[in-house]
Design a protein around this motif. Sequence first.
Motif, PDB file in Angstrom:
ATOM      1  N   ALA A  19      -0.115   3.459  -6.790  1.00  0.00           N
ATOM      2  CA  ALA A  19       0.245   4.209  -5.919  1.00  0.00           C
ATOM      3  C   ALA A  19       0.310   3.309  -4.516  1.00  0.00           C
ATOM      4  O   ALA A  19      -0.468   2.436  -4.285  1.00  0.00           O
ATOM      5  CB  ALA A  19      -1.147   5.267  -5.384  1.00  0.00           C
ATOM      6  N   VAL A  20       1.351   3.285  -3.884  1.00  0.00           N
ATOM      7  CA  VAL A  20       1.730   2.767  -2.525  1.00  0.00           C
ATOM      8  C   VAL A  20       1.703   3.583  -1.529  1.00  0.00           C
ATOM      9  O   VAL A  20       1.747   4.832  -1.362  1.00  0.00           O
ATOM     10  CB  VAL A  20       2.950   1.932  -2.751  1.00  0.00           C
ATOM     11  N   GLY A  21       2.208   3.076  -0.152  1.00  0.00           N
ATOM     12  CA  GLY A  21       2.600   4.003   0.975  1.00  0.00           C
ATOM     13  C   GLY A  21       3.796   4.563   0.530  1.00  0.00           C
ATOM     14  O   GLY A  21       4.908   4.075   0.757  1.00  0.00           O
ATOM     15  N   SER A  22       3.754   5.636  -0.291  1.00  0.00           N
ATOM     16  CA  SER A  22       4.830   6.223  -0.912  1.00  0.00           C
ATOM     17  C   SER A  22       5.638   7.043   0.127  1.00  0.00           C
ATOM     18  O   SER A  22       6.879   7.303  -0.372  1.00  0.00           O
ATOM     19  CB  SER A  22       4.544   7.489  -1.819  1.00  0.00           C
ATOM     20  N   HIS A  23       5.247   7.409   1.241  1.00  0.00           N
ATOM     21  CA  HIS A  23       6.446   7.661   2.270  1.00  0.00           C
ATOM     22  C   HIS A  23       6.884   6.228   2.670  1.00  0.00           C
ATOM     23  O   HIS A  23       6.258   5.430   3.041  1.00  0.00           O
ATOM     24  CB  HIS A  23       5.543   8.309   3.665  1.00  0.00           C
ATOM     25  N   ASP A  24       8.223   6.220   2.575  1.00  0.00           N
ATOM     26  CA  ASP A  24       8.885   4.822   2.964  1.00  0.00           C
ATOM     27  C   ASP A  24       8.659   4.361   4.164  1.00  0.00           C
ATOM     28  O   ASP A  24       8.395   2.981   4.269  1.00  0.00           O
ATOM     29  CB  ASP A  24      10.480   5.127   2.751  1.00  0.00           C
ATOM     30  N   THR A  25       8.411   4.962   5.196  1.00  0.00           N
ATOM     31  CA  THR A  25       7.893   4.400   6.616  1.00  0.00           C
ATOM     32  C   THR A  25       6.427   3.932   6.543  1.00  0.00           C
ATOM     33  O   THR A  25       6.303   3.014   7.100  1.00  0.00           O
ATOM     34  CB  THR A  25       8.036   5.691   7.569  1.00  0.00           C
ATOM     35  N   ALA A  26       5.593   4.497   5.894  1.00  0.00           N
ATOM     36  CA  ALA A  26       4.214   3.984   5.382  1.00  0.00           C
ATOM     37  C   ALA A  26       4.441   2.425   4.907  1.00  0.00           C
ATOM     38  O   ALA A  26       3.514   1.551   5.354  1.00  0.00           O
ATOM     39  CB  ALA A  26       3.494   4.913   4.661  1.00  0.00           C
ATOM     40  N   SER A  27       5.392   2.286   3.949  1.00  0.00           N
ATOM     41  CA  SER A  27       5.375   1.170   3.412  1.00  0.00           C
ATOM     42  C   SER A  27       5.811   0.003   4.346  1.00  0.00           C
ATOM     43  O   SER A  27       5.695  -0.980   4.342  1.00  0.00           O
ATOM     44  CB  SER A  27       6.107   1.176   2.047  1.00  0.00           C
ATOM     45  N   ALA A  28       6.940   0.409   5.083  1.00  0.00           N
ATOM     46  CA  ALA A  28       7.608  -0.154   6.074  1.00  0.00           C
ATOM     47  C   ALA A  28       6.591  -0.847   7.105  1.00  0.00           C
ATOM     48  O   ALA A  28       6.881  -1.927   7.395  1.00  0.00           O
ATOM     49  CB  ALA A  28       9.054   0.285   6.762  1.00  0.00           C
ATOM     50  N   VAL A  29       5.907   0.013   7.494  1.00  0.00           N
ATOM     51  CA  VAL A  29       4.852  -0.203   8.681  1.00  0.00           C
ATOM     52  C   VAL A  29       3.870  -1.456   8.264  1.00  0.00           C
ATOM     53  O   VAL A  29       3.377  -2.135   8.786  1.00  0.00           O
ATOM     54  CB  VAL A  29       4.165   0.844   9.092  1.00  0.00           C
ATOM     55  N   VAL A  30       3.576  -1.486   6.587  1.00  0.00           N
ATOM     56  CA  VAL A  30       2.948  -2.391   6.342  1.00  0.00           C
ATOM     57  C   VAL A  30       3.278  -4.024   6.242  1.00  0.00           C
ATOM     58  O   VAL A  30       2.805  -4.757   6.678  1.00  0.00           O
ATOM     59  CB  VAL A  30       2.690  -2.128   4.726  1.00  0.00           C
ATOM     60  N   ALA A  31       4.750  -3.936   6.529  1.00  0.00           N
ATOM     61  CA  ALA A  31       5.296  -5.235   6.454  1.00  0.00           C
ATOM     62  C   ALA A  31       6.197  -5.427   7.956  1.00  0.00           C
ATOM     63  O   ALA A  31       7.048  -6.404   8.106  1.00  0.00           O
ATOM     64  CB  ALA A  31       6.658  -5.305   5.497  1.00  0.00           C
ATOM     65  N   VAL A  32       5.514  -4.731   8.980  1.00  0.00           N
ATOM     66  CA  VAL A  32       5.953  -5.041  10.433  1.00  0.00           C
ATOM     67  C   VAL A  32       5.208  -6.115  10.714  1.00  0.00           C
ATOM     68  O   VAL A  32       3.813  -5.980  10.810  1.00  0.00           O
ATOM     69  CB  VAL A  32       5.841  -4.077  11.143  1.00  0.00           C
ATOM     70  N   PRO A  33       5.600  -7.358  11.056  1.00  0.00           N
ATOM     71  CA  PRO A  33       4.652  -8.735  11.425  1.00  0.00           C
ATOM     72  C   PRO A  33       4.299  -8.448  12.734  1.00  0.00           C
ATOM     73  O   PRO A  33       4.568  -9.434  13.628  1.00  0.00           O
ATOM     74  CB  PRO A  33       5.767  -9.921  11.226  1.00  0.00           C
ATOM     75  N   MET A  34       3.323  -7.482  13.236  1.00  0.00           N
ATOM     76  CA  MET A  34       2.926  -7.165  14.505  1.00  0.00           C
ATOM     77  C   MET A  34       1.608  -7.600  14.840  1.00  0.00           C
ATOM     78  O   MET A  34       0.744  -7.419  13.619  1.00  0.00           O
ATOM     79  CB  MET A  34       3.380  -5.744  14.833  1.00  0.00           C
ATOM     80  N   GLN A  35       1.174  -7.317  15.976  1.00  0.00           N
ATOM     81  CA  GLN A  35      -0.376  -7.300  16.367  1.00  0.00           C
ATOM     82  C   GLN A  35      -0.248  -5.829  16.935  1.00  0.00           C
ATOM     83  O   GLN A  35       0.159  -5.469  17.753  1.00  0.00           O
ATOM     84  CB  GLN A  35      -0.680  -8.003  17.532  1.00  0.00           C
ATOM     85  N   ALA A  36      -0.905  -5.065  15.904  1.00  0.00           N
ATOM     86  CA  ALA A  36      -0.859  -3.602  16.302  1.00  0.00           C
ATOM     87  C   ALA A  36      -1.585  -3.201  17.454  1.00  0.00           C
ATOM     88  O   ALA A  36      -1.186  -2.162  18.168  1.00  0.00           O
ATOM     89  CB  ALA A  36      -1.533  -2.832  15.019  1.00  0.00           C
ATOM     90  N   ASP A  37      -2.326  -3.987  18.151  1.00  0.00           N
ATOM     91  CA  ASP A  37      -2.868  -3.318  19.335  1.00  0.00           C
ATOM     92  C   ASP A  37      -2.052  -3.780  20.731  1.00  0.00           C
ATOM     93  O   ASP A  37      -2.267  -3.690  21.780  1.00  0.00           O
ATOM     94  CB  ASP A  37      -4.311  -4.022  19.726  1.00  0.00           C
TER      95      ASP A  37
END
Length: 470
Positions: free
Chosen positions: A230-248
């Motif tokens: 199981a992954v972040g099966s909503h494609d946006t959930a998977s995409a957000v994993v790979a956003v090279p960001m500082q979440a705060d």
Amino acid sequence: MSAGAVAAIDLGATSGRVIVGHVGPDTLDATPVARFPNDPVQVADGLHWDVLSLYGAAVKGLREAFRTEPGISSIGVDSWAVDYGLLRGGRLLGNPFHYRDSRTALGVEAVHGRMPQADLYARNGLQFLPFNTLYQFAAEPTELLGFADTALLIPDLVGYWLTGEARAEQTNASTTGLLREGVWDEELVAALGIPRGILPPLIAPGERLGALLPEVAAAIGAAPGTPVTAVGSHDTASAVVAVPMQADAAAYISCGTWGLVGVEVEHLVLTPDALAANFTNEGGVDGRIRLLHNVMGLWVLSEAVRTWERQGHPIDLPTLLDSAEEVTSEVPVFDVDDPRFLPPGDMPARIDEWCAEHGVAAPRTRAEYARSIVESLAQAFAEASIEAGRIGGVDVRTIHIVGGGALNELLCQRTADRAGLPVLAGPVEATALGNVLVQARAAGFVTGSLESLRDLVARTHPPRRYDPKR
């Protein structure tokens, strides 16, 4: 740790892909080995997904993946949200409806007749969208829902056909409107008359769904017992994993057919501000919350292109965008979230209609229409990014754009200009990268938090920076 290989099935609203990913402490790549169209089918009772053809193409893609990389150790599936298949005894009862089908209006009326939107929001935290799964359930004939014994969202359906295991992955389940604090809301399900038995047990990203069925493993050339993770099966959930960001300190825009604009937070935000701004709380990997707003996205531009091509005007998109960048005259900035832009159809005519209603001059050339669409999207993206930070308590200092929209240089620059904030564009393949990263972490090829996964993305896929010009 050494690098390992995994396979990702990534199903979008217009096309699908199978990707082979190689991941290790200093390695991250995702190579598509198969691409295939995802064309909906209009029949007498409405607009449907051709899910069997989609699954068949995915299986062929997996066969190619294992041919090119026999050492694949896991498979993960992601797709768009909200749509589902109904089954009884393991048999699909019909092709799933497309979320753009007009039947959802009946479901909205039925649901809100039992529970107003404000009360729903207090329970599920979801942005009102007329195609959310709970409205689609309400639009189903009662006898059909009663006959079904299982409802599976699209990636869960594909996972079921691969493994025989029926589960509901949490990030996608959060888009149904039927979760409350991460579990099925039994009271809401009962109040809406949805048979509780059709909702399968939940599974979290990173957990093992099951092993490939023997006949599937044989068909694709995989080793017996190869797991589906199981992954972040909503494609946006998977995409957000790979956003090279500082979440705060950042907002993200996962930009493709839709533009998902938001911030990542630790807890649900169910404030009156969030409700009034129509922001949604969707599940993310590692229990994070994706506080975001759905913006219509590049759908408007792609439908405009399809309209012109149907009229006999072949369009080269890069050339069109170059022409749009050269437009110096004022173009209208319209509300891309107006419901008239949701269904398929003649987008230029709908833009004309919006302009007439609002007393502004409509575009005259295809370049002006394209520029108007880009400016309107940039304005919506800028406003939603800033609003997401305000509502979520995040000090947004940069905006990250991932997905296909990261290739649209004019859109990235105008979003930076309109927001007054730098935009960092890329990776384009964020969804695939997020999918393979969650699998790789489960397999032990990498370790650590989301922050460490994002650091790997930043080191291997540095984004392009766009500073605001005015």
